[in-house]
Design a protein around this motif. Structure first.
Motif, PDB file in Angstrom:
ATOM      1  N   GLY A   3     -12.637  35.348  -1.441  1.00 62.82           N
ATOM      2  CA  GLY A   3     -12.504  35.621  -2.613  1.00 62.82           C
ATOM      3  C   GLY A   3     -12.880  33.653  -3.142  1.00 62.82           C
ATOM      4  N   SER A   4     -12.114  33.515  -3.621  1.00 61.87           N
ATOM      5  CA  SER A   4     -12.165  31.631  -4.548  1.00 61.87           C
ATOM      6  C   SER A   4     -11.410  31.132  -3.134  1.00 61.87           C
ATOM      7  N   ASP A   5     -10.575  31.536  -2.103  1.00 56.27           N
ATOM      8  CA  ASP A   5     -10.795  30.259  -0.952  1.00 56.27           C
ATOM      9  C   ASP A   5     -11.512  30.056  -0.230  1.00 56.27           C
ATOM     10  N   LEU A   6     -12.038  28.598  -0.972  1.00 54.04           N
ATOM     11  CA  LEU A   6     -13.278  27.863   0.372  1.00 54.04           C
ATOM     12  C   LEU A   6     -13.511  27.663   1.532  1.00 54.04           C
ATOM     13  N   VAL A  19     -24.230  25.844  -4.831  1.00 45.49           N
ATOM     14  CA  VAL A  19     -23.697  27.099  -4.151  1.00 45.49           C
ATOM     15  C   VAL A  19     -22.344  26.275  -3.054  1.00 45.49           C
ATOM     16  N   VAL A  20     -21.368  26.712  -3.441  1.00 40.76           N
ATOM     17  CA  VAL A  20     -20.770  25.631  -1.828  1.00 40.76           C
ATOM     18  C   VAL A  20     -20.970  26.456  -0.343  1.00 40.76           C
ATOM     19  N   ALA A  21     -21.219  25.903   0.185  1.00 44.98           N
ATOM     20  CA  ALA A  21     -21.843  26.541   1.729  1.00 44.98           C
ATOM     21  C   ALA A  21     -20.888  25.702   2.652  1.00 44.98           C
ATOM     22  N   LYS A  22     -20.844  26.259   3.760  1.00 47.52           N
ATOM     23  CA  LYS A  22     -20.301  25.053   4.807  1.00 47.52           C
ATOM     24  C   LYS A  22     -21.759  24.842   5.588  1.00 47.52           C
ATOM     25  N   THR A  23     -21.814  23.241   6.318  1.00 46.27           N
ATOM     26  CA  THR A  23     -22.635  22.827   6.769  1.00 46.27           C
ATOM     27  C   THR A  23     -22.105  22.102   7.985  1.00 46.27           C
ATOM     28  N   GLY A  51     -16.141  19.858   6.094  1.00 48.67           N
ATOM     29  CA  GLY A  51     -17.550  20.684   6.254  1.00 48.67           C
ATOM     30  C   GLY A  51     -18.120  21.622   5.410  1.00 48.67           C
ATOM     31  N   ILE A  52     -17.822  21.290   4.247  1.00 51.26           N
ATOM     32  CA  ILE A  52     -17.784  21.956   3.232  1.00 51.26           C
ATOM     33  C   ILE A  52     -18.889  21.484   2.290  1.00 51.26           C
ATOM     34  N   SER A  53     -19.998  22.185   2.015  1.00 47.86           N
ATOM     35  CA  SER A  53     -20.887  21.071   1.103  1.00 47.86           C
ATOM     36  C   SER A  53     -20.968  21.884  -0.355  1.00 47.86           C
TER      37      SER A  53
END
Length: 204
Positions: free
Chosen positions: A132-135, A169-173, A181-183
């Motif tokens: 969902g939108s739970d980042l 784009v929201v992604a885990k780096t 750790g989300i970018s």
């Protein structure tokens, strides 16, 4: 009803301009666009020519150089007309300000002027099929490979997604860092491996 004093004459002139544009260029076609699941790119170019895109972005980057209240006026008029499906607000008031705040000077000069004219349409990809939108629970990853980031993942329900030329784009780096750790990764949609899915039905 209490009189609102926050808006001045220049804001009301902008409101009239926005209202005329929506009446002429959007409202007569909005139902068909909703049925088709996409807004023609031509209307984005018309909105850019009318000064309705990125009104609060500085003039040095091609924007209107106006105050945030101009954005508020446009948001109000789009809502009043019931035409939020055009996606101007997300483009102008979420994607563009993110690039302005966090982008490099080269990115600002490359993308913001074209976003202001409507030549480039922006989107932000957060929501995922399982998260969902739970980042904090996003699964999309971005792993460095030399001078590039390799992104793997899926996103869903992306406003402007079918038209977008540029997507944040929201992604885990760095998964070990949790939320830190989300970018936000700026992705051109003509990059190899980028693909769009089918239009999804959304509730109003």
């Amino acid at each position: 009803m209490l009189a609102r004093t926050i808006f001045g004459e220049e804001h009301e002139l902008f409101r009239d301009q926005a209202r005329r544009f929506l009446k002429q260029e959007v409202i007569p076609h909005h139902a068909a666009w909703e049925a088709d699941g996409i807004v023609p790119r031509a209307v984005w170019l018309k909105a850019g020519a009318a000064g309705l895109l990125c009104p609060a972005i500085p003039e040095q980057y091609g924007g209107g150089g106006r105050a945030r209240l101009h954005s508020a006026v446009l948001i109000e008029e789009v809502a009043r007309a019931g035409t939020s499906g055009i996606g101007f607000g997300l483009h102008s008031d979420i994607v563009a300000p993110c690039i302005l705040a966090y982008g490099t000077e080269e990115q600002k000069k490359t993308w913001l002027p074209k976003m202001a004219t409507g030549e480039v349409i922006g989107a932000i990809a957060m929501t995922e099929p399982d998260a969902g939108s739970d980042l904090q629970n996003v699964r999309t990853s971005a792993v460095r490979d030399g001078d590039e980031l390799v992104i793997n993942g899926q996103k869903t329900f992306i406003t402007n997604g079918q038209n977008a030329d540029l997507v944040i784009v929201v992604a885990k780096t760095d998964p070990a860092q949790g939320a830190k750790g989300i970018s936000l990764v700026l992705v051109e949609t003509d990059r190899p491996g980028f693909a769009r899915g089918r239009n999804l039905e959304k509730s109003a």
